[in-house]
Scaffold this motif. Structure first.
Motif, PDB file in Angstrom:
ATOM      1  N   GLU A 162      33.252  31.483  11.465  1.00  0.00           N
ATOM      2  CA  GLU A 162      34.440  31.352  11.993  1.00  0.00           C
ATOM      3  C   GLU A 162      35.578  30.773  11.170  1.00  0.00           C
ATOM      4  O   GLU A 162      36.808  30.821  11.630  1.00  0.00           O
ATOM      5  N   ALA A 163      35.454  29.935  10.547  1.00  0.00           N
ATOM      6  CA  ALA A 163      36.341  29.064   9.621  1.00  0.00           C
ATOM      7  C   ALA A 163      36.595  29.490   8.173  1.00  0.00           C
ATOM      8  O   ALA A 163      37.039  28.853   7.282  1.00  0.00           O
ATOM      9  N   ASP A 164      36.259  30.834   8.065  1.00  0.00           N
ATOM     10  CA  ASP A 164      36.222  31.285   6.680  1.00  0.00           C
ATOM     11  C   ASP A 164      37.545  31.322   5.841  1.00  0.00           C
ATOM     12  O   ASP A 164      37.944  31.078   4.604  1.00  0.00           O
ATOM     13  N   ASP A 165      38.558  31.659   6.806  1.00  0.00           N
ATOM     14  CA  ASP A 165      39.849  31.674   6.106  1.00  0.00           C
ATOM     15  C   ASP A 165      40.727  30.361   5.964  1.00  0.00           C
ATOM     16  O   ASP A 165      41.769  29.979   5.647  1.00  0.00           O
ATOM     17  N   ARG A 166      40.189  29.385   6.957  1.00  0.00           N
ATOM     18  CA  ARG A 166      40.754  28.215   7.128  1.00  0.00           C
ATOM     19  C   ARG A 166      40.321  27.147   5.716  1.00  0.00           C
ATOM     20  O   ARG A 166      41.213  26.541   5.236  1.00  0.00           O
ATOM     21  N   PHE A 167      39.088  27.253   5.326  1.00  0.00           N
ATOM     22  CA  PHE A 167      38.577  26.403   4.150  1.00  0.00           C
ATOM     23  C   PHE A 167      38.759  27.356   2.749  1.00  0.00           C
ATOM     24  O   PHE A 167      37.924  28.068   2.697  1.00  0.00           O
ATOM     25  N   LEU A 168      39.813  27.181   1.875  1.00  0.00           N
ATOM     26  CA  LEU A 168      40.000  27.981   0.861  1.00  0.00           C
ATOM     27  C   LEU A 168      39.492  27.405  -0.457  1.00  0.00           C
ATOM     28  O   LEU A 168      39.540  26.341  -0.832  1.00  0.00           O
ATOM     29  N   GLU A 169      38.467  27.982  -0.998  1.00  0.00           N
ATOM     30  CA  GLU A 169      37.614  27.606  -2.116  1.00  0.00           C
ATOM     31  C   GLU A 169      38.557  27.791  -3.468  1.00  0.00           C
ATOM     32  O   GLU A 169      38.976  28.859  -3.745  1.00  0.00           O
ATOM     33  N   ILE A 170      38.845  26.728  -3.934  1.00  0.00           N
ATOM     34  CA  ILE A 170      39.757  26.636  -5.096  1.00  0.00           C
ATOM     35  C   ILE A 170      39.191  26.629  -6.596  1.00  0.00           C
ATOM     36  O   ILE A 170      39.613  26.727  -7.524  1.00  0.00           O
ATOM     37  N   TRP A 171      37.940  25.997  -6.527  1.00  0.00           N
ATOM     38  CA  TRP A 171      37.265  25.283  -7.647  1.00  0.00           C
ATOM     39  C   TRP A 171      35.776  25.356  -7.388  1.00  0.00           C
ATOM     40  O   TRP A 171      35.175  24.948  -6.632  1.00  0.00           O
ATOM     41  N   ASN A 172      34.922  26.109  -8.433  1.00  0.00           N
ATOM     42  CA  ASN A 172      33.479  26.154  -8.284  1.00  0.00           C
ATOM     43  C   ASN A 172      32.916  25.543  -9.727  1.00  0.00           C
ATOM     44  O   ASN A 172      33.230  25.929 -10.922  1.00  0.00           O
ATOM     45  N   LEU A 173      32.245  24.454  -9.337  1.00  0.00           N
ATOM     46  CA  LEU A 173      31.553  23.816 -10.609  1.00  0.00           C
ATOM     47  C   LEU A 173      30.082  23.961 -10.667  1.00  0.00           C
ATOM     48  O   LEU A 173      29.400  23.912  -9.725  1.00  0.00           O
ATOM     49  N   VAL A 174      29.648  24.756 -11.743  1.00  0.00           N
ATOM     50  CA  VAL A 174      28.239  25.138 -11.785  1.00  0.00           C
ATOM     51  C   VAL A 174      27.577  24.254 -12.873  1.00  0.00           C
ATOM     52  O   VAL A 174      27.759  24.024 -13.916  1.00  0.00           O
ATOM     53  N   PHE A 175      26.418  23.786 -12.396  1.00  0.00           N
ATOM     54  CA  PHE A 175      25.567  22.629 -13.037  1.00  0.00           C
ATOM     55  C   PHE A 175      24.366  23.281 -13.704  1.00  0.00           C
ATOM     56  O   PHE A 175      23.297  23.465 -13.074  1.00  0.00           O
ATOM     57  N   THR A 176      24.446  23.976 -14.718  1.00  0.00           N
ATOM     58  CA  THR A 176      23.432  24.651 -15.284  1.00  0.00           C
ATOM     59  C   THR A 176      22.341  23.767 -15.983  1.00  0.00           C
ATOM     60  O   THR A 176      22.399  23.262 -17.100  1.00  0.00           O
ATOM     61  N   GLU A 177      21.106  23.457 -15.259  1.00  0.00           N
ATOM     62  CA  GLU A 177      20.161  22.464 -15.755  1.00  0.00           C
ATOM     63  C   GLU A 177      18.713  23.005 -15.655  1.00  0.00           C
ATOM     64  O   GLU A 177      18.069  22.112 -16.216  1.00  0.00           O
ATOM     65  N   TRP A 178      18.656  24.207 -15.197  1.00  0.00           N
ATOM     66  CA  TRP A 178      17.104  24.665 -14.926  1.00  0.00           C
ATOM     67  C   TRP A 178      16.914  25.993 -15.608  1.00  0.00           C
ATOM     68  O   TRP A 178      17.703  26.684 -15.691  1.00  0.00           O
ATOM     69  N   ASN A 179      15.516  25.941 -16.079  1.00  0.00           N
ATOM     70  CA  ASN A 179      15.152  27.448 -16.289  1.00  0.00           C
ATOM     71  C   ASN A 179      14.111  28.099 -15.545  1.00  0.00           C
ATOM     72  O   ASN A 179      12.951  27.109 -15.238  1.00  0.00           O
ATOM     73  N   LYS A 180      14.520  29.176 -14.937  1.00  0.00           N
ATOM     74  CA  LYS A 180      13.497  29.670 -13.917  1.00  0.00           C
ATOM     75  C   LYS A 180      12.240  30.598 -14.581  1.00  0.00           C
ATOM     76  O   LYS A 180      12.971  31.456 -15.519  1.00  0.00           O
ATOM     77  N   LYS A 181      11.416  30.282 -14.514  1.00  0.00           N
ATOM     78  CA  LYS A 181      10.247  30.939 -15.061  1.00  0.00           C
ATOM     79  C   LYS A 181       9.779  32.039 -14.048  1.00  0.00           C
ATOM     80  O   LYS A 181      10.159  32.305 -13.246  1.00  0.00           O
ATOM     81  N   GLU A 182       8.918  33.257 -14.829  1.00  0.00           N
ATOM     82  CA  GLU A 182       8.679  33.926 -13.859  1.00  0.00           C
ATOM     83  C   GLU A 182       7.647  33.814 -12.921  1.00  0.00           C
ATOM     84  O   GLU A 182       8.016  34.860 -11.977  1.00  0.00           O
ATOM     85  N   ASP A 183       7.055  32.909 -12.667  1.00  0.00           N
ATOM     86  CA  ASP A 183       6.302  32.606 -11.529  1.00  0.00           C
ATOM     87  C   ASP A 183       7.247  31.623 -10.366  1.00  0.00           C
ATOM     88  O   ASP A 183       6.846  31.284  -9.392  1.00  0.00           O
ATOM     89  N   GLY A 184       8.521  31.709 -10.671  1.00  0.00           N
ATOM     90  CA  GLY A 184       9.549  31.029 -10.108  1.00  0.00           C
ATOM     91  C   GLY A 184       9.486  29.505 -10.016  1.00  0.00           C
ATOM     92  O   GLY A 184      10.737  29.007  -9.281  1.00  0.00           O
ATOM     93  N   THR A 185       8.717  28.951 -10.715  1.00  0.00           N
ATOM     94  CA  THR A 185       9.004  27.573 -10.947  1.00  0.00           C
ATOM     95  C   THR A 185      10.140  27.269 -11.824  1.00  0.00           C
ATOM     96  O   THR A 185      10.646  27.932 -12.763  1.00  0.00           O
TER      97      THR A 185
END
Length: 868
Positions: free
Chosen positions: A190-213
């Motif tokens: 209900e507050a989607d328009d109120r809080f405006l996302e202006i920056w996304n920081l992605v921390f790429t630190e994992w490798n996802k294997k075929e078994d999901g681990t």
């Protein structure tokens, strides 16, 4: 107050001081076969994140132009949706990580941009204690202004497997007037328009294997993205992105060119925003080498351009105006993208040509759409048929998307499935015509070629690449040829399976194979030559390579048709037989014999059976045997197909066995997921299923989930209770509708009674002639009925101006020998530019010009005076 250009410049300067290398914006045409257009700032660096290439610099800063058209209908309606936008980004490839990325983003937005710290909120991934600690300790963010969000919001991954990691987002609280209450926080719907996302920081630190681990990556990376238009709206204290100095000048210029003014009406603002947004995207697409066409990137450009032109017409201009806006785009953007200034005249020329071309058909097309909508409504329908939408597209060049958009505005339904079916019928006719021409024109050539060289050796079951010798070269046009080789790994279109695509190469030669057909086992390759046309000659040794990704998609769909065929027999009965199929890279179509529509429960059971076989991951067995042996083994042969003495049998052990020469997966598990899209009738006793597999199925399911969530949000419920909520809403609507109809009926009675003061007599016959404004056709009929009941013997002639004219005429039985309602309404409708008719006692008609209603009713009075 900083301008958009200054924000962009300061972002680059800030990170250059942090030892980042500035990279210029990459093209909107990505160096990535999986993407049609550059959709995000990280796209140019994707190979570095996936470990496919070594990054030339460990720290990079960019501003990247991007194009997205996945939700085109929202552009101009919301404050944030765009086709063209810019993404500011700083990246680290194995260098710094969370602490620096967080601290620098905070430093930039609070110290360089001067945004108020008290209005900032932060989101972190559910389990990311480290990020939360950094925000609290390094940036002094109160813990109560940090929210934890799950995978949907705060987790990034390159795909089902591979590099991935948590995200942290920076939000600006725009104020309680935008939604929510004092307890709201980011992530609350209900507050989607109120809080405006202006920056996304992605921390790429994992490798996802075929078994999901998850296992730690050897090098951790940072990928950030900040929307320039969003940041500019906050810095410049504007309520939406369109009112920033990056876009508003274009809106104002569009208003000047179309004699309209921004800020006057919601409808005008919508069109001006669409035009301003689209001209930015159009200009940069052409600048990067895209030209209007009917496929791929060219179709995206053409679609966006035509949508902008149409909105100009909605604003009342009949002039070609769009190309004139390029000057304003260049004026704003030339500092960051100097090449657009150099290409300005070229961009304007392309837009002007396309605009002129489309303008010839736009007015006629829009009139036809509106006329067809009017006809549909008059006949009690509330939809346009696929036949009409296809005629508009095929005969008049009117895009389906514009038809759909106009229908949406008029609250009329239009179905893409019906339009697509008509398109497919046309393609079928074209294929048939082409085959007849080939048979007549090439039979003798094929016979002679076969007698001289024998058949083409097909090696595509075992190989995706081989060395081949050119046996024949035939020019088709300037850079297109038909080639025949001694052998090939590319599958020719056959048995409903689309042909392979691929490449032909040699020293100095590069060509794309876009189609493969065969006659009498001679494989004919259609090739677009990119380089070395003069080298092509008989005897040349070349390398042929199959497009592996396309081949795998086709294999998934082909094996799925075998599983589907058997499942249909199991669920519907042994009478089911295959009646045709299409196996392409993006979907499969399967026609089968059955006497009635397949129920939803039956379709679900079929889908379940097929997926169960996929999840078993059974190895397929391919054998060659005599036709008699194949039949004895229980293998299914397709009725009407011709088979040689030796046949190829594709067997899913324990499940199905069919005679088939097509390409298949090695194991059923490679199909991934099977999803039925539609089930329809195509002829008497023949049904059709369209379905997807693999990535296409994943996308379909994802879209369905989004739709369910969107509808749930709109109805203020959750998916679990959605069905119950819809039922209650429908019931409430029915009750409201009943009340409305009852009120209308009462109003009609009241109006009919009040109209008796206007009764006039013509030669002793009671006549009521009355004009209204904004009255519905149903209300006119009710007034006619009430008046006839009250007066006993009379003639009633009513008309209403609803922008268009609507007439209703009633004649009691005793007067029908003198005046017939159908004849009278036909005559008066002509005055308003319409036509109509009906029964002698009652008739309705419409006309194009509502202002002509009084004149038409005066004409009715003259006719009645003559007849009575």
């Amino acid at each position: 107050m900083l301008t958009g250009n200054e924000i962009r410049q300061r972002f680059v300067e800030f990170f250059k001081e942090k030892e980042h290398k500035h990279y210029e914006s990459a093209s909107l045409i990505p160096d990535d076969p999986t993407l049609l257009l550059t959709v995000a700032g990280m796209v140019p660096f994707k190979p570095f994140f996936l470990g496919q290439k070594e990054a030339p610099n460990s720290r990079v800063v960019t501003y990247q132009k991007c194009i997205r058209t996945n939700d085109l209908e929202n552009v101009g309606k919301t404050a944030r949706h765009h086709t063209f936008f810019e993404m500011l980004g700083n990246f680290s490839f194995g260098d710094y990580f969370k602490e620096e990325a967080i601290a620098w983003s905070w430093e930039f937005i609070t110290e360089v941009l001067g945004l108020e710290k008290e209005k900032m909120w932060i989101s972190v991934f559910t389990t990311d204690d480290e990020a939360e600690k950094i925000w609290i300790e390094k940036c002094n963010i109160p813990k109560e202004r940090i929210v934890r969000l799950g995978e949907e919001d705060n987790w990034w991954s390159a795909g089902p497997t591979g590099s991935c990691g948590p995200c942290s987002e920076i939000y600006v609280d725009m104020g309680i007037e935008y939604g929510g209450d004092e307890n709201s926080k980011p992530g609350d719907p209900e507050a989607d328009d109120r809080f405006l996302e202006i920056w996304n920081l992605v921390f790429t630190e994992w490798n996802k294997k075929e078994d999901g681990t998850l296992e730690p990556l050897p090098k951790k990376n940072i990928d950030t993205g900040a929307g320039l238009e969003r940041i500019a709206s906050v810095v410049q204290k504007k309520i939406n992105n369109y009112e920033t100095d990056l876009i508003l000048p274009i809106i104002e210029e569009a208003g000047r060119l179309t004699s309209s003014e921004y800020g006057k009406t919601e409808k005008t603002d919508f069109s001006l925003k669409v035009i301003a947004d689209h001209i930015r995207g159009i200009s940069f697409l052409i600048n990067d080498g895209v030209l209007p066409s009917n496929e791929g990137r060219g179709y995206v450009l053409r679609r966006v351009l035509r949508r902008a032109v149409r909105h100009g017409r909605l604003l009342g201009t009949s002039e070609n105006f769009l190309y004139k806006l390029v000057d304003k785009v260049v004026e704003i953007m030339k500092g960051a993208y100097p090449e657009i200034l150099e290409n300005m005249e070229h961009i304007k020329k392309i837009i002007k040509i396309e605009e002129e071309k489309f303008s010839h058909t736009l007015g006629q097309g829009m009139q036809m759409v509106n006329d067809e909508i009017e006809k549909a409504k008059e006949s009690g329908e509330n939809k346009l048929s696929g036949e009409i939408t296809f005629k508009l597209y095929d005969t008049y060049g009117f895009p389906y998307e514009l038809t759909e958009e106009i229908c949406e505005e008029k609250d009329v339904e239009v179905y893409l499935e019906e339009f697509t079916a008509k398109m497919e019928e046309q393609k079928k006719r074209a294929r048939s015509a082409r085959e007849v021409v080939m048979e007549k024109g090439q039979d003798s050539f094929v016979e002679e070629f076969y007698d001289k060289y024998g058949k083409t050796v097909f090696e595509g079951y075992e190989k995706l690449q081989n060395k081949s010798i050119v046996y024949h070269v035939e020019n088709i046009d300037e850079n297109k040829v038909m080639l025949i080789f001694n052998k090939t790994p590319l599958y020719a279109e056959s048995g409903g399976q689309a042909s392979d695509h691929g490449t032909v190469t040699a020293d100095g030669l590069k060509g794309k194979i876009i189609d493969v057909q065969k006659q009498k086992e001679i494989f004919m390759h259609t090739v677009v030559v990119d380089e070395g046309m003069d080298l092509l000659k008989k005897g040349l040794e070349v390398t042929l390579t199959v497009d592996d990704e396309r081949r795998r998609d086709i294999m998934r769909n082909h094996t799925a048709t075998h599983l589907l065929h058997k499942a249909l027999k199991d669920v519907l009965g042994s009478h089911v037989q295959q009646a045709g199929s299409l196996v392409d890279a993006d979907r499969l179509r399967f026609d089968f014999t059955h006497y009635e529509a397949v129920t939803r429960d039956q379709l679900e059971e079929v889908e379940k059976i097929v997926n169960r076989q996929i999840f078993k991951n059974t190895s397929l067995k391919v054998q060659h045997m005599t036709l008699d042996e194949a039949k004895e083994s229980g293998s299914t042969a397709l009725f009407g197909d011709k088979y040689g003495d030796l046949v190829r049998v594709v067997n899913v052990p324990g499940y199905s066995s069919e005679l088939c020469g097509g390409i298949h997966v090695d194991r059923t598990g490679e199909i991934g997921l099977f999803n039925i899209l539609t089930e329809t009738g195509v002829a008497a006793g023949t049904r059709r299923i369209e379905a997807t597999t693999g990535v296409a199925s994943y996308k379909t399911v994802n879209q369905m989930e989004r739709l369910i969530l969107s509808v749930s949000d709109a109805l203020k419920t959750d998916p679990k209770h959605l069905e119950e909520k819809i039922e209650k809403t429908i019931e409430a609507f029915r009750e409201t509708n009943k009340e409305l109809e009852a009120l209308k009926s009462k109003l009609a009675s009241y109006e009919a009674n009040s109209l008796f003061d206007n009764i006039e007599e013509i030669n002793n016959v009671k006549v009521l002639i009355k004009a209204f404004e904004g009255k519905e056709a149903g209300s006119l009929r009710e007034i006619v009925d009430k008046a006839k009941d009250k007066l006993g013997s009379c003639i009633i002639v009513l008309g209403t101006d609803n922008e268009k004219a609507v007439f209703a005429v009633g004649v009691t039985k005793d007067l029908m020998s003198k005046v017939k309602a159908g004849d009278l309404v036909k005559e008066i409708a002509k005055i308003a530019g319409g036509n109509g008719g009906g029964r002698p006692d009652f008739a309705q008609a419409g006309g194009k010009d509502g202002k002509k209603v009084p004149e038409a009713l005066d004409h009715a009075r003259k006719i009645l005076t003559e007849k009575l």
